[in-house]
Design a protein around this motif. Structure first.
Motif, mmCIF file in Angstrom:
data_model
loop_
_atom_site.group_PDB
_atom_site.id
_atom_site.type_symbol
_atom_site.label_atom_id
_atom_site.label_comp_id
_atom_site.label_asym_id
_atom_site.label_seq_id
_atom_site.Cartn_x
_atom_site.Cartn_y
_atom_site.Cartn_z
ATOM 1 N N PHE A 13 1.009 -1.060 -0.002
ATOM 2 C CA PHE A 13 0.014 0.047 0.036
ATOM 3 C C PHE A 13 0.907 1.202 0.041
ATOM 4 C CE2 PHE A 13 -1.735 3.713 2.620
ATOM 5 C CZ PHE A 13 -2.943 3.960 1.769
ATOM 6 N N SER A 19 -7.469 11.365 -2.981
ATOM 7 C CA SER A 19 -8.841 11.983 -2.074
ATOM 8 C C SER A 19 -9.961 11.106 -2.143
ATOM 9 C CB SER A 19 -8.640 13.398 -2.242
ATOM 10 O OG SER A 19 -7.537 13.945 -2.093
ATOM 11 N N CYS A 21 -10.984 8.931 -0.351
ATOM 12 C CA CYS A 21 -11.558 8.347 1.162
ATOM 13 C C CYS A 21 -11.734 9.534 1.900
ATOM 14 C CB CYS A 21 -10.408 7.591 1.644
ATOM 15 S SG CYS A 21 -8.896 8.397 1.874
ATOM 16 N N PHE A 97 -5.221 4.195 7.497
ATOM 17 C CA PHE A 97 -6.109 3.406 6.569
ATOM 18 C C PHE A 97 -4.970 2.876 5.400
ATOM 19 C CE2 PHE A 97 -7.822 3.244 2.450
ATOM 20 C CZ PHE A 97 -9.041 2.502 2.499
ATOM 21 N N CYS A 117 -9.917 2.257 -3.759
ATOM 22 C CA CYS A 117 -8.612 2.976 -3.382
ATOM 23 C C CYS A 117 -7.570 2.257 -4.060
ATOM 24 C CB CYS A 117 -8.228 2.671 -1.959
ATOM 25 S SG CYS A 117 -6.693 3.138 -1.527
HETATM 26 S S1 SF4 Z 1 -8.480 6.245 -1.420
HETATM 27 FE FE1 SF4 Z 1 -6.440 5.189 -1.099
HETATM 28 S S2 SF4 Z 1 -5.103 6.096 -2.418
HETATM 29 FE FE2 SF4 Z 1 -6.962 7.623 -2.401
HETATM 30 S S3 SF4 Z 1 -6.276 9.294 -0.982
HETATM 31 FE FE3 SF4 Z 1 -7.424 7.490 0.239
HETATM 32 S S4 SF4 Z 1 -6.039 6.123 0.969
HETATM 33 FE FE4 SF4 Z 1 -5.036 7.336 -0.799
#
Ligand code: SF4
Length: 154
Positions: A13, A19, A21, A97, A117
């Protein structure tokens, strides 16, 4: 012997900073005292004033409510403005996360979260031990809660 969790050999990861999330969908960022203290420093505000301006109380259905960050109209995080404006001081929930108990509960749960994600499954390798430590840190963190006041969270 109990079966090892699917992440015991590690997972990949790296946040792609898309952004997704932090915006567009309703969600909660529950806060510990340490989280609030860190954000208070970042915002150079008094603790009580910070809670009044940036936080809301969320009923948990068990007679208690938890302190969460507010959202802007359209469900963007209150601290989102062309990216996270408090990135260095972001709460533990954001920092950890996708290594949350709910996401790590099964490979299927990980895959479901992965569909939203682009950072999951690519980038930096995180060992099973590192993931376990991350889970333990979240378990130890005491989130701020109180008896339900009867006032609806906003
Ligand atoms: S969805 Fe995943 S890649 Fe996108 S900001 Fe959130 S943690 Fe980062």
């Amino acid at each position: 012997m109990p079966k090892k969790p699917f992440y015991s050999e590690g997972l990949y990861f790296s946040c792609a900073r898309c952004s997704a999330c932090c915006r567009y969908e309703r969600g909660y960022v529950f806060l510990s005292k340490a989280d609030v203290q860190s954000l208070v420093q970042a915002c150079k505000m008094e603790y009580g004033h910070f809670v009044q301006v940036y936080c809301r109380w969320v009923p948990m259905g068990d007679g208690n409510e938890r302190l969460s960050l507010r959202e802007k109209a359209g469900f963007d995080c209150i601290f989102w403005s062309d990216g996270c404006t408090v990135y260095r001081n972001r709460p533990l929930q954001c920092r950890t996360f996708p290594f949350w108990a709910s996401v790590l509960s099964s490979q299927a749960a990980w895959k479901t979260a992965q569909s939203g994600c682009p950072g999951m499954g690519q980038g930096e390798f995180h060992s099973g031990e590192e993931i376990e430590a991350c889970l333990a840190e979240q378990q130890e963190e005491k989130l701020i809660s109180r008896k339900n006041s009867g006032v609806r969270g906003v």
